[in-house]
Design a protein around this motif. Sequence first.
Motif, PDB file in Angstrom:
ATOM      1  N   SER A   3       0.830  -1.215   0.000  1.00  0.00           N
ATOM      2  CA  SER A   3       0.000   0.000   0.000  1.00  0.00           C
ATOM      3  C   SER A   3       0.865   1.266   0.000  1.00  0.00           C
ATOM      4  O   SER A   3       0.504   2.261  -0.627  1.00  0.00           O
ATOM      5  CB  SER A   3      -0.949   0.004   1.198  1.00  0.00           C
ATOM      6  OG  SER A   3      -0.229   0.089   2.411  1.00  0.00           O
ATOM      7  N   ARG A   4       2.000   1.223   0.669  1.00  0.00           N
ATOM      8  CA  ARG A   4       2.906   2.383   0.677  1.00  0.00           C
ATOM      9  C   ARG A   4       3.505   2.613  -0.720  1.00  0.00           C
ATOM     10  O   ARG A   4       3.644   3.733  -1.170  1.00  0.00           O
ATOM     11  CB  ARG A   4       4.024   2.192   1.705  1.00  0.00           C
ATOM     12  CG  ARG A   4       3.550   2.010   3.136  1.00  0.00           C
ATOM     13  CD  ARG A   4       2.908   3.236   3.693  1.00  0.00           C
ATOM     14  NE  ARG A   4       3.974   4.119   4.153  1.00  0.00           N
ATOM     15  CZ  ARG A   4       3.794   5.368   4.518  1.00  0.00           C
ATOM     16  NH1 ARG A   4       2.614   5.902   4.477  1.00  0.00           N
ATOM     17  NH2 ARG A   4       4.794   6.097   4.917  1.00  0.00           N
ATOM     18  N   ARG A   5       3.883   1.515  -1.401  1.00  0.00           N
ATOM     19  CA  ARG A   5       4.417   1.636  -2.770  1.00  0.00           C
ATOM     20  C   ARG A   5       3.359   2.222  -3.699  1.00  0.00           C
ATOM     21  O   ARG A   5       3.654   3.089  -4.528  1.00  0.00           O
ATOM     22  CB  ARG A   5       4.903   0.283  -3.282  1.00  0.00           C
ATOM     23  CG  ARG A   5       6.219  -0.156  -2.687  1.00  0.00           C
ATOM     24  CD  ARG A   5       6.814  -1.349  -3.418  1.00  0.00           C
ATOM     25  NE  ARG A   5       5.915  -2.484  -3.507  1.00  0.00           N
ATOM     26  CZ  ARG A   5       5.853  -3.481  -2.628  1.00  0.00           C
ATOM     27  NH1 ARG A   5       6.658  -3.490  -1.587  1.00  0.00           N
ATOM     28  NH2 ARG A   5       5.011  -4.480  -2.794  1.00  0.00           N
ATOM     29  N   HIS A   6       2.126   1.763  -3.558  1.00  0.00           N
ATOM     30  CA  HIS A   6       1.046   2.293  -4.384  1.00  0.00           C
ATOM     31  C   HIS A   6       0.839   3.781  -4.100  1.00  0.00           C
ATOM     32  O   HIS A   6       0.685   4.582  -5.026  1.00  0.00           O
ATOM     33  CB  HIS A   6      -0.248   1.518  -4.136  1.00  0.00           C
ATOM     34  CG  HIS A   6      -1.415   2.093  -4.862  1.00  0.00           C
ATOM     35  ND1 HIS A   6      -1.570   1.983  -6.232  1.00  0.00           N
ATOM     36  CD2 HIS A   6      -2.459   2.820  -4.422  1.00  0.00           C
ATOM     37  CE1 HIS A   6      -2.672   2.612  -6.591  1.00  0.00           C
ATOM     38  NE2 HIS A   6      -3.236   3.123  -5.514  1.00  0.00           N
ATOM     39  N   GLN A   7       0.841   4.143  -2.835  1.00  0.00           N
ATOM     40  CA  GLN A   7       0.676   5.543  -2.451  1.00  0.00           C
ATOM     41  C   GLN A   7       1.811   6.390  -3.027  1.00  0.00           C
ATOM     42  O   GLN A   7       1.581   7.471  -3.562  1.00  0.00           O
ATOM     43  CB  GLN A   7       0.630   5.649  -0.923  1.00  0.00           C
ATOM     44  CG  GLN A   7       0.302   7.017  -0.410  1.00  0.00           C
ATOM     45  CD  GLN A   7       0.279   7.056   1.117  1.00  0.00           C
ATOM     46  OE1 GLN A   7       0.869   6.210   1.792  1.00  0.00           O
ATOM     47  NE2 GLN A   7      -0.398   8.052   1.659  1.00  0.00           N
ATOM     48  N   LEU A   8       3.019   5.886  -2.950  1.00  0.00           N
ATOM     49  CA  LEU A   8       4.181   6.599  -3.488  1.00  0.00           C
ATOM     50  C   LEU A   8       4.052   6.794  -4.998  1.00  0.00           C
ATOM     51  O   LEU A   8       4.240   7.896  -5.509  1.00  0.00           O
ATOM     52  CB  LEU A   8       5.468   5.846  -3.149  1.00  0.00           C
ATOM     53  CG  LEU A   8       6.768   6.434  -3.674  1.00  0.00           C
ATOM     54  CD1 LEU A   8       6.985   7.846  -3.155  1.00  0.00           C
ATOM     55  CD2 LEU A   8       7.932   5.541  -3.293  1.00  0.00           C
ATOM     56  N   THR A  10       1.375   6.831  -6.756  1.00  0.00           N
ATOM     57  CA  THR A  10       0.266   7.748  -7.007  1.00  0.00           C
ATOM     58  C   THR A  10       0.703   9.194  -6.829  1.00  0.00           C
ATOM     59  O   THR A  10       0.398  10.056  -7.660  1.00  0.00           O
ATOM     60  CB  THR A  10      -0.915   7.426  -6.072  1.00  0.00           C
ATOM     61  OG1 THR A  10      -1.337   6.086  -6.317  1.00  0.00           O
ATOM     62  CG2 THR A  10      -2.075   8.377  -6.288  1.00  0.00           C
ATOM     63  N   VAL A  11       1.428   9.475  -5.756  1.00  0.00           N
ATOM     64  CA  VAL A  11       1.913  10.837  -5.509  1.00  0.00           C
ATOM     65  C   VAL A  11       2.862  11.269  -6.629  1.00  0.00           C
ATOM     66  O   VAL A  11       2.728  12.370  -7.172  1.00  0.00           O
ATOM     67  CB  VAL A  11       2.615  10.945  -4.135  1.00  0.00           C
ATOM     68  CG1 VAL A  11       3.332  12.277  -3.989  1.00  0.00           C
ATOM     69  CG2 VAL A  11       1.614  10.753  -3.006  1.00  0.00           C
ATOM     70  N   ARG A  38       5.410  17.016  -0.105  1.00  0.00           N
ATOM     71  CA  ARG A  38       4.273  16.101  -0.050  1.00  0.00           C
ATOM     72  C   ARG A  38       4.697  14.734   0.489  1.00  0.00           C
ATOM     73  O   ARG A  38       4.007  14.134   1.322  1.00  0.00           O
ATOM     74  CB  ARG A  38       3.652  15.958  -1.441  1.00  0.00           C
ATOM     75  CG  ARG A  38       2.442  15.090  -1.475  1.00  0.00           C
ATOM     76  CD  ARG A  38       1.288  15.771  -0.775  1.00  0.00           C
ATOM     77  NE  ARG A  38       0.108  14.945  -0.927  1.00  0.00           N
ATOM     78  CZ  ARG A  38      -0.782  14.767   0.030  1.00  0.00           C
ATOM     79  NH1 ARG A  38      -0.658  15.390   1.179  1.00  0.00           N
ATOM     80  NH2 ARG A  38      -1.823  13.994  -0.165  1.00  0.00           N
ATOM     81  N   LEU A  42       3.464  12.802   4.007  1.00  0.00           N
ATOM     82  CA  LEU A  42       2.893  11.453   4.004  1.00  0.00           C
ATOM     83  C   LEU A  42       3.836  10.403   4.588  1.00  0.00           C
ATOM     84  O   LEU A  42       3.527   9.209   4.586  1.00  0.00           O
ATOM     85  CB  LEU A  42       2.528  11.059   2.566  1.00  0.00           C
ATOM     86  CG  LEU A  42       1.433  11.889   1.911  1.00  0.00           C
ATOM     87  CD1 LEU A  42       1.323  11.551   0.429  1.00  0.00           C
ATOM     88  CD2 LEU A  42       0.096  11.669   2.620  1.00  0.00           C
ATOM     89  N   LEU A  44       6.574   9.362   3.336  1.00  0.00           N
ATOM     90  CA  LEU A  44       7.068   8.506   2.260  1.00  0.00           C
ATOM     91  C   LEU A  44       8.466   8.892   1.823  1.00  0.00           C
ATOM     92  O   LEU A  44       9.064   8.199   1.001  1.00  0.00           O
ATOM     93  CB  LEU A  44       6.120   8.576   1.051  1.00  0.00           C
ATOM     94  CG  LEU A  44       4.728   7.996   1.234  1.00  0.00           C
ATOM     95  CD1 LEU A  44       3.833   8.360   0.051  1.00  0.00           C
ATOM     96  CD2 LEU A  44       4.804   6.494   1.413  1.00  0.00           C
TER      97      LEU A  44
END
Length: 81
Positions: A3-8, A10-11, A38, A42, A44
């Motif tokens: 989920s963190r990779r996906h969030q990264l 996406t950003v 950003r 988050l 990240l």
Amino acid sequence: MRSRRHQLRTVLSGFGFGSMASGVGVAPESALERTKKRLQALELDQFVDFFRGDHVAEGDLRAKVAQWWDLAALDAQFVSS
């Protein structure tokens, strides 16, 4: 960490980063500071290293960049963010 990779991803894509290879993205330098802030917000930023590069080939860099990216779409993203 999925989920963190996906969030990264996406950003980064939201700030105009294009994928060059798995885990490698490129963007205009103008995206650097906003992206860093950003990612810090988050939590990240620990997953990212930033590098700057120089274009060393022949030819007009502005024309090449316009071929590589949809600059009008990127402009719209930065104005609306």
